[in-house]
Scaffold this active site. Sequence first.
Site, short mmCIF file in Angstrom:
data_model
loop_
_atom_site.label_atom_id
_atom_site.label_comp_id
_atom_site.label_asym_id
_atom_site.label_seq_id
_atom_site.Cartn_x
_atom_site.Cartn_y
_atom_site.Cartn_z
N LYS A 14 0.83 -1.22 0.00
CA LYS A 14 0.00 0.00 0.00
C LYS A 14 0.86 1.27 0.00
O LYS A 14 0.58 2.20 -0.75
CB LYS A 14 -0.94 0.01 1.21
CG LYS A 14 -1.97 -1.10 1.21
CD LYS A 14 -2.91 -1.02 2.40
CE LYS A 14 -2.22 -1.15 3.74
NZ LYS A 14 -1.66 -2.48 4.03
N ARG A 90 -9.71 0.80 8.80
CA ARG A 90 -9.36 -0.59 9.11
C ARG A 90 -10.51 -1.36 9.75
O ARG A 90 -10.39 -2.55 9.99
CB ARG A 90 -8.15 -0.64 10.03
CG ARG A 90 -6.88 -0.21 9.34
CD ARG A 90 -5.69 -0.54 10.17
NE ARG A 90 -4.50 0.08 9.66
CZ ARG A 90 -3.52 -0.57 9.05
NH1 ARG A 90 -3.61 -1.87 8.89
NH2 ARG A 90 -2.47 0.06 8.62
N ARG A 128 11.30 -6.66 5.09
CA ARG A 128 11.24 -5.25 5.50
C ARG A 128 11.76 -5.09 6.92
O ARG A 128 12.47 -4.14 7.22
CB ARG A 128 9.81 -4.72 5.38
CG ARG A 128 9.69 -3.23 5.70
CD ARG A 128 8.31 -2.71 5.47
NE ARG A 128 7.40 -3.14 6.53
CZ ARG A 128 6.10 -2.88 6.55
NH1 ARG A 128 5.54 -2.20 5.57
NH2 ARG A 128 5.35 -3.30 7.54
N ARG A 134 11.88 -2.13 11.63
CA ARG A 134 10.56 -1.95 12.24
C ARG A 134 10.28 -3.09 13.22
O ARG A 134 10.34 -4.26 12.86
CB ARG A 134 9.47 -1.91 11.16
CG ARG A 134 9.31 -0.53 10.57
CD ARG A 134 8.17 -0.39 9.64
NE ARG A 134 6.89 -0.88 10.13
CZ ARG A 134 5.76 -0.79 9.46
NH1 ARG A 134 5.76 -0.22 8.27
NH2 ARG A 134 4.64 -1.25 9.95
N ARG A 145 -1.08 -9.51 13.17
CA ARG A 145 -1.58 -8.47 12.29
C ARG A 145 -2.41 -9.06 11.16
O ARG A 145 -3.45 -8.50 10.77
CB ARG A 145 -0.41 -7.65 11.72
CG ARG A 145 0.26 -6.79 12.77
CD ARG A 145 1.57 -6.21 12.31
NE ARG A 145 1.38 -5.28 11.22
CZ ARG A 145 2.36 -4.93 10.38
NH1 ARG A 145 3.56 -5.45 10.49
NH2 ARG A 145 2.11 -4.07 9.42
#
Length: 191
Positions: A14, A90, A128, A134, A145
Amino acid sequence: MLNIILCGAPGSGKGTQSDLIAKKYGLQHLSTGDVLRAEIKSGSELGKEIDALISKGNLVPDHKMNHLIEHYLDTLPADCKGIIFDGFPRTVVQAEALELLLERRNMKAVMIDMFVEEDEVIKRLLERGRTSGRADDNFETIKQRLKIYQDVTKPVCQYYLKKHNYFAINGNNTMEDTFAQIDTILQLIQK
């Protein structure tokens, strides 16, 4: 005004696609993830509360997110050509609130749902996490998630489908191929 809601599982691309859309169409890119991470970095009490939630893969409560989005809409520049909502709504409650906020401003939005296979999403997020550092890109948090995405966020797609404001694309492809699909939809919408 062109307002787009990019939906997809964490790691579906996204943010990457939002950047490409913003560049080509001159739209404002609202990444709620970036906004929330900035709040955490500020060290505020709200940031600490948000950190406690998202570090475990949980969502920020609807009322806090809705307030954040309303503030964002109130501060848009006068020459705004449109908005890319990246990471919002969301939940169905957030979708309903967004619809009301946009209606009050004589605006509408369409959803583009970026479908990516779960194995590919996990691979992308782990990579990532290795490159960005992160904290929420670890296997345990990713699984949480993804569960929340399936249980809570995926019904938002049905909400927009029923409103006839929904488009689905295959996000398993390359970044360029995925953008080409989105670009085709946006060109059709603008006609």
